[in-house]
Design a protein around this motif. Structure first.
Motif, short mmCIF file in Angstrom:
data_model
loop_
_atom_site.label_atom_id
_atom_site.label_comp_id
_atom_site.label_asym_id
_atom_site.label_seq_id
_atom_site.Cartn_x
_atom_site.Cartn_y
_atom_site.Cartn_z
N THR A 1 -11.76 19.76 0.64
CA THR A 1 -12.04 20.28 -0.70
C THR A 1 -11.85 21.79 -0.66
O THR A 1 -12.34 22.45 0.24
CB THR A 1 -13.48 19.94 -1.11
N SER B 1 -11.55 25.62 -2.89
CA SER B 1 -11.84 26.37 -4.11
C SER B 1 -10.68 27.29 -4.41
O SER B 1 -10.01 27.77 -3.49
CB SER B 1 -13.09 27.23 -3.93
N LYS C 1 -5.30 17.55 -5.70
CA LYS C 1 -5.86 16.87 -6.86
C LYS C 1 -6.72 17.90 -7.59
O LYS C 1 -7.75 18.34 -7.07
CB LYS C 1 -6.70 15.67 -6.42
N SER D 1 -9.30 19.73 -9.74
CA SER D 1 -10.63 19.31 -10.21
C SER D 1 -10.95 19.88 -11.59
O SER D 1 -11.79 19.34 -12.29
CB SER D 1 -11.70 19.70 -9.19
N ASP D 2 -10.31 20.98 -11.95
CA ASP D 2 -10.62 21.59 -13.25
C ASP D 2 -9.32 22.10 -13.85
O ASP D 2 -8.82 23.15 -13.46
CB ASP D 2 -11.63 22.74 -13.02
N SER E 1 -8.86 24.93 -7.74
CA SER E 1 -9.82 24.16 -6.95
C SER E 1 -9.42 22.70 -6.97
O SER E 1 -8.77 22.22 -7.91
CB SER E 1 -11.22 24.31 -7.55
N GLY E 2 -9.84 21.97 -5.93
CA GLY E 2 -9.54 20.55 -5.90
C GLY E 2 -9.60 20.01 -4.49
O GLY E 2 -10.25 20.59 -3.62
N GLU E 3 -8.89 18.90 -4.29
CA GLU E 3 -8.89 18.25 -2.98
C GLU E 3 -7.46 18.15 -2.48
O GLU E 3 -6.54 17.82 -3.25
CB GLU E 3 -9.51 16.85 -3.11
N ASP F 1 -3.07 15.04 -10.65
CA ASP F 1 -3.74 14.21 -9.64
C ASP F 1 -3.19 14.47 -8.25
O ASP F 1 -3.84 14.14 -7.24
CB ASP F 1 -3.59 12.72 -9.97
#
Lengths: 352, 126
Positions: B50, B52, B105, B107-108, B74-76, B22
């Motif tokens: 965001t 990638s 954070k 995302s995948d 990828s994420g934030e 997270d």
């Protein structure tokens, strides 16, 4: 890619390498900042084996060189040297070099590695009279020992022999040459010896506590002193007057040198651009060669010919050809770094 | 060369801590900082951006050169290490600790699996 006669020593010292003018040269060992400081505070040694060495000899060597170079060759006595420039017809810089007079009929020239072939071509093309030109670049290795403690170090190694005076040259009967010159703004000397013998000198300097320094520190040291780098700050499109090197151009000397009439015309018409020293004024990424410079009104006015963080000052510094109107110290400009504008100011040369 | 076992590594020498997806810490490896030497400037992304996997998210500069730092996943971006913008020395001195650059954070989380583990990264840089 050519390798220095000191290459295996650099590898042993865990240097990082960089291709430079067709040579694989050490860019740094311990780190640019540490090496820079070693030279400013104590003493460092640079491998300059890539530099070119030419011999010009013959009864007409003095008068001929005086037509090929901007400085006054006639003012040199035996054992003295001078910074000088070789220009094309339009006054642009082919190369900047150090010319040493060993005797009235014999001169030693130290030229930029990237320009050896061009220099030779140009000189040969213009060679006439009782003059001969020899390219000895392949035969010499070179070291630059630079820093306030450099003379002290020399005295511990060779107490029997004094270094030449500033800008001077001595050729020892053992075959090596010592010149009291450099590219760092510190006291120091350059030593030239055979490719076989230069390693032994390098070892002796390291054993005496001299810090090995790479081309990275050489660049930051010279930039702080506003010494131009040929290919970056000097080129065939700019004259030495634009580069601020008028002191090394003797328009009044007896000999007419190549490019002279163009310089006189430029002087008369007004020098359009000048190589300015620029310093970042706030927190900013290090300025680098090629970054755009804008006037405070937002108009592009040039690009950096050199740029770096200054290890001594802790701020970004650079040089650029700008329209003369923008080159007064105090002129505010903007440097564009990754599409963002950062404030900078033109300052008096040198930075340090 | 220090390659902690609990981290994951990108080909381009960023590390990420997979233990807290997270807000996964991201930085550059000991190998990368040694190659860069003397980091003098760091440009960090905006919090909330965001990103990638493989996208340039930061710029780290040595005296000699500017180098992009890429998102290892990828994420934030949920936090950045602002202190480094003022004083980037920890990137060299403590690349896996005080030298962390951003928190992402993830995302995948399957993207974490695609990165090098410590053993494979050691081979990658040897």
């Amino acid at each position: 890619m050519q390798q220095s006669p000191l290459h295996s020593r650099h590898v042993e010292l865990k240097a990082r390498f960089l291709p430079f003018a067709g040579w694989e040269m050490p860019i740094q060992y311990e780190g640019i900042v540490a090496e820079h400081k070693a030279v400013r505070d104590a003493v460092g040694v640079f491998d300059i084996s890539h530099m070119g060495e030419l011999i010009v000899s013959g009864a007409e060597a003095t008068s001929w060189l005086n037509t090929m170079l901007t400085n006054d060759v006639g003012s040199l006595r035996d054992g003295e040297g001078q910074y000088t420039l070789m220009l094309n017809e339009s006054g642009g810089v082919i190369d900047d070099l150090i010319l040493y007079r060993e005797a009235e009929d014999r001169y030693f020239l130290v030229v930029n590695a990237s320009k050896i072939a061009e220099d030779i071509d140009w000189l040969q093309k213009h060679c006439d009279g009782d003059v001969s030109l020899e390219n000895q670049s392949e035969s010499w290795g070179g070291l630059a020992v630079q820093g306030p403690a450099s003379v002290e170090i020399w005295k511990t190694l060779r107490p029997d022999l004094d270094l030449p005076e500033r800008n001077g040259i001595v050729r020892h009967e053992e075959g090596w040459i010592a010149c009291r010159t450099g590219y760092t703004g510190e006291d120091g000397f350059e030593l030239f010896d055979t490719n076989e013998a230069i390693g032994n000198w390098f070892d002796q300097f390291l054993e005496a506590g001299v810090t090995p320094c790479g081309l990275g520190a050489r660049d930051t040291l010279r930039l702080e002193k506003c010494y131009p780098l040929n290919g970056s700050d000097l080129d065939e499109k700019h004259t030495p007057l634009e580069a601020g090197l008028g002191f090394f151009v003797k328009l009044e000397k007896e000999a007419v040198f190549t490019g002279r009439s163009s310089l006189i015309a430029q002087k008369k018409e007004g020098i359009p651009n000048r190589l300015a020293a620029i310093r970042m004024t706030g927190k900013a990424p290090p300025p680098r060669q090629g970054y755009e410079i804008r006037a405070d009104t937002g108009n592009p006015i040039g690009e950096l010919s050199s740029g770096s963080l200054s290890p001594s000052l802790g701020t970004g510094i650079g040089m650029a050809y700008l329209p003369a109107a923008f080159t007064k110290p105090g002129q505010e400009v903007v440097i564009v770094i990754r599409d963002r504008e950062f404030p900078a100011v033109v300052v008096k040369k040198p930075f340090l | 060369m220090n390659v902690p076992d609990h981290l994951r590594y990108a080909d381009s020498h960023e590390w990420i801590d997979p233990g807290s997806p997270d807000a996964a810490l991201v930085g550059i490896s000991d190998h990368a900082q040694a190659e860069l030497t003397d980091v003098v400037y760091l440009e960090l992304p905006e919090v909330g951006r965001t990103v990638s996997k493989g996208e340039a998210i930061a710029v780290v500069e040595s005296v000699k050169a500017a180098n992009d730092i890429y998102a290892p996943v990828s994420g934030e971006v949920v936090e950045v290490n602002d202190g480094l913008a003022e004083a980037p020395e920890p990137i060299n001195e403590d690349p896996y600790g005080a030298g962390w650059m951003v928190k992402i954070k993830v995302s995948d989380s399957s993207e974490l699996e695609s990165l090098h583990d410590a053993g494979s990264y050691r081979e990658h840089v040897s």
